[in-house]
Design a protein around this motif. Structure first.
Motif, PDB file in Angstrom:
ATOM      1  N   SER A 171       1.008  -0.885   0.103  1.00  0.00           N
ATOM      2  CA  SER A 171      -0.272   0.527   0.217  1.00  0.00           C
ATOM      3  C   SER A 171       1.038   1.675  -0.418  1.00  0.00           C
ATOM      4  N   GLN A 172       1.593   0.886   0.830  1.00  0.00           N
ATOM      5  CA  GLN A 172       2.908   2.475   1.160  1.00  0.00           C
ATOM      6  C   GLN A 172       3.280   2.579  -0.134  1.00  0.00           C
ATOM      7  N   LYS A 173       4.158   1.364  -0.461  1.00  0.00           N
ATOM      8  CA  LYS A 173       4.570   1.827  -2.845  1.00  0.00           C
ATOM      9  C   LYS A 173       3.623   2.054  -3.576  1.00  0.00           C
ATOM     10  N   THR A 174       2.294   1.613  -3.247  1.00  0.00           N
ATOM     11  CA  THR A 174       1.231   2.192  -4.779  1.00  0.00           C
ATOM     12  C   THR A 174       1.454   3.790  -4.303  1.00  0.00           C
ATOM     13  N   GLU A 175       1.592   4.357  -3.110  1.00  0.00           N
ATOM     14  CA  GLU A 175       0.825   5.098  -2.636  1.00  0.00           C
ATOM     15  C   GLU A 175       2.098   6.300  -2.811  1.00  0.00           C
TER      16      GLU A 175
END
Length: 200
Positions: free
Chosen positions: A29-33
């Motif tokens: 999720s952090q990577k996508t954000e």
């Protein structure tokens, strides 16, 4: 090791796997954000870069318009007094991050555009000086209103040109709707004046 020990170990591993999958999910999720933020930053950078380019184009066009306006007004003054053989040229250049303006004059005596301080007489410099002041007052945004006060501004000009200067000043006063107050010891200006105040 007993079966119970293996079951306990299996539960611990299953819990660890669950925690690791949660961490992987959080990191994904952090990577996508972060990727979305990176893309947004790239778009913003492109937008700002294009905005800067547009602003530079507009600035250049405005600067060119002002410089051409200077040339038109000063050439009008020079040619009205001295004839069509005179040409005032503004050259703009850059020195690092700074813009520079060079004023040049072509005249019958000097066909190569040259620095007027070096090549021209004081009378021509007087004319250019007055024309520059008028041009700056007229081209400034907002326009600088009010009268133009000239104190012995043509003291270096040949007396042969005084009548032409007086007529030009009268014409400019009417065209620009600007009062011109001229202080001079040269009585030849009196013939073209609308109002005269003599100080003794």
């Amino acid at each position: 090791m007993t079966i119970q020990d293996l079951e306990i170990l299996q539960r611990e591993y299953t819990l660890n796997i669950g925690r690791l999958e949660g961490q992987i999910s959080t990191l994904n999720s952090q990577k996508t954000e972060a990727e979305n933020q990176r893309l947004n930053l790239r778009k913003n950078k492109e937008t700002y870069s294009k905005s800067v380019e547009i602003m530079q184009i507009v600035q250049k066009q405005a600067q060119d318009k002002i410089l051409r306006g200077l040339e038109i007004i000063i050439n009008h003054v020079l040619r009205s007094i001295l004839g069509s053989d005179y040409q005032f040229i503004v050259e703009d250049s850059r020195r690092g991050n700074y813009s520079e303006l060079d004023f040049k004059i072509k005249s019958p005596n000097c066909q190569v555009p040259s620095d007027p301080i070096v090549t021209e007489s004081g009378g021509i410099l007087d004319l250019v000086s007055i024309a520059l002041r008028i041009a700056l007052m007229e081209l400034n945004n907002p326009k600088i209103d009010g009268f133009l006060l000239l104190d012995e501004s043509f003291k270096h000009l040949s007396t042969n040109h005084v009548k032409a200067v007086a007529q030009l000043l009268k014409s400019l006063s009417q065209k620009l709707d600007r009062q011109i107050i001229l202080i001079s010891h040269n009585y030849r200006f009196v013939e073209e004046a609308d109002n005269i105040i003599e100080v003794k």
